[in-house]
Design an enzyme around this catalytic site. Structure first.
Site, PDB file in Angstrom:
ATOM      1  N   ASP A 298       0.871  -1.175   0.000  1.00  8.45           N
ATOM      2  CA  ASP A 298       0.000   0.000   0.000  1.00  8.45           C
ATOM      3  C   ASP A 298       0.905   1.221   0.000  1.00  8.45           C
ATOM      4  O   ASP A 298       1.907   1.263   0.720  1.00  8.45           O
ATOM      5  CB  ASP A 298      -0.886  -0.006   1.249  1.00  8.45           C
ATOM      6  CG  ASP A 298      -1.750   1.230   1.336  1.00  8.45           C
ATOM      7  OD1 ASP A 298      -2.388   1.572   0.328  1.00  8.45           O
ATOM      8  OD2 ASP A 298      -1.773   1.859   2.406  1.00  8.45           O
ATOM      9  N   ASP A 554      -2.014  -0.013   6.190  1.00  8.56           N
ATOM     10  CA  ASP A 554      -2.196   0.641   7.484  1.00  8.56           C
ATOM     11  C   ASP A 554      -3.614   1.149   7.705  1.00  8.56           C
ATOM     12  O   ASP A 554      -3.937   1.638   8.779  1.00  8.56           O
ATOM     13  CB  ASP A 554      -1.222   1.819   7.634  1.00  8.56           C
ATOM     14  CG  ASP A 554      -1.502   2.951   6.648  1.00  8.56           C
ATOM     15  OD1 ASP A 554      -2.219   2.704   5.656  1.00  8.56           O
ATOM     16  OD2 ASP A 554      -1.005   4.070   6.878  1.00  8.56           O
ATOM     17  N   ASP A 558      -7.370  -1.527   3.812  1.00  5.40           N
ATOM     18  CA  ASP A 558      -6.432  -2.626   3.570  1.00  5.40           C
ATOM     19  C   ASP A 558      -6.814  -3.899   4.323  1.00  5.40           C
ATOM     20  O   ASP A 558      -6.211  -4.954   4.095  1.00  5.40           O
ATOM     21  CB  ASP A 558      -5.014  -2.223   4.001  1.00  5.40           C
ATOM     22  CG  ASP A 558      -4.508  -1.004   3.271  1.00  5.40           C
ATOM     23  OD1 ASP A 558      -4.674  -0.945   2.045  1.00  5.40           O
ATOM     24  OD2 ASP A 558      -3.957  -0.095   3.928  1.00  5.40           O
TER      25      ASP A 558
END
Length: 800
Positions: A298, A554, A558
């Site tokens: 990410d 985070d 996600d």
């Protein structure tokens, strides 16, 4: 409108409570502690060992029940690990707030989040987390949905707009009507899916379970046949002796210490990683990460820090750089409540020079202004508005400036700077500075704006990101960047940190079918504007293609992908949901810790493969000998306590020492195949030695069972020592010391505690027979070890 803002009446609330339309926590519940204990105690593995222990108990030979100590330890470790995992999962909560303001009977009041009912009118202001999916009925606000969608830009909400539970109000105040409660909420659906039990994906665990299942299938039929042959058709073997020898054969087949060794080695890895600020929440993920061939990253929080920073300032026309710096700094600093963009500008200049009169000395950025920049006096400030997309100011000098999105500030004159803006916008957010004639009473610009300068503001990239990315590339790991941001911006950042083929990107909003998503998973390296569900499907598509996938993230957006991945990694500074669902948490929020985790995984796997071969020698030896002694007319030559002596000094102790040594070699091949190949030379050699000693002793030397058993125990220990010596190449001081301790331990057990371990004094015929068997075992073992090793190495090269 006044009627709409009165909210529900008390009777309306009571009716909804009666129907169950309340915002209660309806997420999936984890297993209770009682269920966890029961599932770990009531296993086939434990049942087999308990039955064998009961048979030994019947004979009254309590010393032969020592093998149960390892079984108890195995069970205790399993219970502790699962309870720890349960407590972590139970803390998973996307909605963090506990109180919310609602309007009922026309009066504003504060209630608990779980007391909200369907149709309630909630009042949400700056900093509030949206507790339930709602629709705005009055007012406007800017909402940060990045935790849910990954999109870092604020979203403007007006009457009729939808508010998603779990997002935050960044500015403004709104009245919103609750449209979903409890399990129907967007955040609750993500949380419920994240809490669902997920089977551990571990090749080591699967291999161990496969061995246990295989042993479980054959152990009792084989044991029954062996016992029947010895007691009913043997040469007058007593009942207790038949039971003990049969139990010895069956206990030898079970590699019970291997499970304990695996848990211990991984637990040591957890302790080591904790010293490097890495929290391991699931033991076997260490192994999985070492086997990962695809890493999904990410952008925000992993490659970048989540903060913005100024990249550069570019002047236009005849504008001086000092004028540009002063105007940018002053306009941004005039905002009493600066957004992240304005704050980045302020930080950029404050890091160059302190405020007038300040005591500290600011550090100068490498790309910062060459000269100190001072904030200019301001007569009038025009605050930033998400509607007009710019802010402005009238300085004490009389000059007026506007700063904001170029298209909104310049209007028709935007075409003159389009090329420069688009060039900078490839990996940054671009704002223009324009000189204007002034502002009217409503704060609108007067006159034609004259573009003076552009300022590029980009995501702050972690200093260690490029180095860490390079490490994974060198290890042959394929890297995918999956983000909710604009794919062009994500691609630009990915190229900066060196991700291969980062210019190959796709906007996930164009992937309208699962088939398109699956195809994109293998064709592209960068994915932008990805929804949480798409992130999960991308991970699953890669897994379906045969990849072992790790995911870092985070945010709440996600969580689903983290849950679906083979190994999940979260930043400690991220959302509670991401932290709690992840198997690994980087406490210092530094992606650079990942290579340490991989190194620990390699040490654990490679050393476990080496040590596990010692256990498999005993398992294969016991199985083959049990079958042989069904046919042979003699009693099985081992008792449970003797297997304990062999296990302690030629398997248990050396396996723990070897398994905790440094080892950073790349993991190759399958765990079970690697272990079996290493164990077969020792197993075959030990089988031949035991069979040879039995045949010679009973047919030629006329020795009794106790004497034959003594030689078989020591011959098996000798072959075990040969394997330890080969596994210890090249020798180190600790490995040399280990061999001395193994030899000393076996001699000590045989000479100081002969009665405990059933060791008989050696006679001259026993010395001769044992010496011949021991000497013959050396070349046989070495030839087999070399042959199997060469075959296995060639096979691995062919598979690469």
């Amino acid at each position: 409108m006044e009627e709409e803002l009165k909210g529900l009446s008390s009777s309306d609330v009571a009716a909804r409570v009666a129907r169950g339309d309340v915002n209660v926590d309806a997420s999936v519940k984890t297993r209770s502690v009682k269920q966890i204990i029961a599932s770990n105690v009531c296993t086939l593995f434990n049942a087999i060992n308990l039955v064998l222990a009961c048979f030994v108990l019947v004979t009254g030979s309590y010393k032969n029940m020592l093998f149960m100590i390892v079984i108890v330890l195995n069970t205790a470790i399993g219970i502790i690990q699962e309870i720890r995992s349960k407590r972590t999962t139970d803390r998973l909560s996307i909605i963090a707030s506990t109180k919310v303001e609602v309007v009922r009977d026309g009066v504003r009041q504060e209630i608990a989040v779980d007391e909200i009912v369907l149709g309630d009118l909630v009042v949400l202001g700056r900093g509030d987390q949206i507790p339930s999916d709602s629709t705005v009925v009055h007012g406007t606000c800017d909402v940060n949905e990045s935790l849910l969608t990954g999109e870092s830009k604020l979203v403007r909400k007006e009457p009729g707009s939808q508010l998603m539970s779990g997002s935050f109000v960044n500015a403004g105040t709104v009245y919103a009507q609750v449209t979903h409660v409890g399990a129907d909420n967007y955040a609750a659906k993500i949380s419920a899916e994240a809490k669902e039990h997920k089977a551990v994906n571990s090749e080591i665990m699967n291999s161990l379970n496969g061995i246990i299942r295989f042993v479980s299938i054959i152990i009792f039929p084989l044991g029954a046949i062996l016992f029947a042959r010895e007691y009913f058709t043997g040469a007058y073997i007593e009942l207790n002796q038949a039971i003990l020898s049969t139990v010895a054969a069956l206990v030898g087949m079970i590699p019970e210490g291997l499970i304990l060794l695996t848990s211990t080695v991984l637990a040591v890895a957890v302790v080591r990683l904790s010293k490097s600020k890495v929290l391991v929440q699931q033991l076997y993920c260490i192994e999985t990460l070492a086997r990962v061939d695809t890493l999904c990253l990410d952008k925000t929080g992993t490659i970048t820090t989540g903060k913005m920073e100024v990249d550069r300032v570019v002047t236009l026309g005849d504008c001086g750089i000092d004028e540009a710096h002063g105007a940018f700094y002053s306009i941004a600093g005039a905002d009493e409540d600066p957004n992240e963009t304005a704050q980045a500008i302020i930080d950029y200049y404050q890091d160059v020079i302190p405020e007038p009169g300040a005591a500290r000395v600011g550090r100068k950025r490498a790309n910062g202004p060459a000269q100190p920049v001072k904030r200019l006096g301001i007569k009038r400030a025009i605050p930033f508005s998400s509607d007009k997309k710019w802010s402005g100011a009238v300085f004490d000098t009389g000059a007026s400036y506007a700063m904001g999105a170029a298209q909104f500030v310049l209007g028709k004159k935007y075409e003159a700077v389009r090329t420069q803006v688009e060039e900078l916008a490839q990996n940054a957010r671009v704002m223009v500075l324009a000189r204007v004639e002034g502002f009217d009473g409503d704060g609108k610009m007067l006159g034609d704006p004259q573009p003076l300068a552009l300022i590029a503001i980009k995501d702050q990239i972690r200093p260690t990101a490029e180095q860490t990315i390079r490490y994974f590339i060198d290890q042959g790991v394929d890297l995918k960047v999956i983000s909710g941001d604009d794919p062009r911006t994500v691609s630009g950042i990915a190229q900066i940190v060196g991700i291969p083929h980062a210019d190959s990107y796709v906007d996930a909003t164009t992937l309208l079918s699962d088939a398109a998503l699956e195809n994109a998973a293998t064709c592209y390296q960068v994915f932008g504007r990805v929804t949480p569900e798409q992130k999960k499907k991308l991970v699953q598509s890669l897994q379906a293609a045969g990849h072992t996938v790790a995911m870092t993230g985070d945010g709440v957006n996600d969580v689903l992908a983290l849950k679906a991945s083979d190994c999940s990694v979260a930043m400690a500074a991220g959302s509670d949901a991401a932290r709690n669902v992840a198997q690994l948490v980087l406490v210092n929020n530094d992606f650079a810790s990942m290579p340490k985790v991989v190194a620990e995984g390699r040490r654990a796997i490679n050393n476990l493969q080496r040590s596990a071969s010692l256990f498999l020698v005993k398992t294969v030896l016991s199985m083959v000998l049990a079958v042989c002694f069904i046919v042979l007319p003699w009693q099985y030559p081992f008792q449970p306590i003797q297997m304990t002596l062999i296990s302690a000094f030629t398997i248990g102790l050396p396996s723990f020492v070897l398994a905790l040594e440094p080892n950073k070699d790349r993991v190759k091949g399958k765990f079970l195949v690697n272990v079996i190949v290493r164990s077969l030379p020792g197993s075959i050699t030990a089988i031949l030695a035991v069979l040879g000693l039995n045949i010679v002793s009973y047919t030629t030397l006329g020795l009794d069972y106790a004497q034959v058993s003594t030689m078989c125990v020591l011959a098996t220990a000798w072959v075990g020592l040969l394997l330890i010596v080969r596994l210890s190449f090249p020798f180190t001081p600790i490995r040399a010391a280990l061999i001395v301790v193994v030899i000393g331990g076996v001699i000590l057990g045989a000479t100081v505690f002969p009665t405990l371990f059933g060791i008989e004094p050696f006679t001259q015929p026993m010395i001769v027979a044992f010496a011949v068997a021991a000497l013959a075992a050396v070349p046989v073992f070495n030839v087999l070890y070399q042959a199997f090793g060469s075959w296995h190495a060639k096979r691995q090269d062919e598979l690469v």
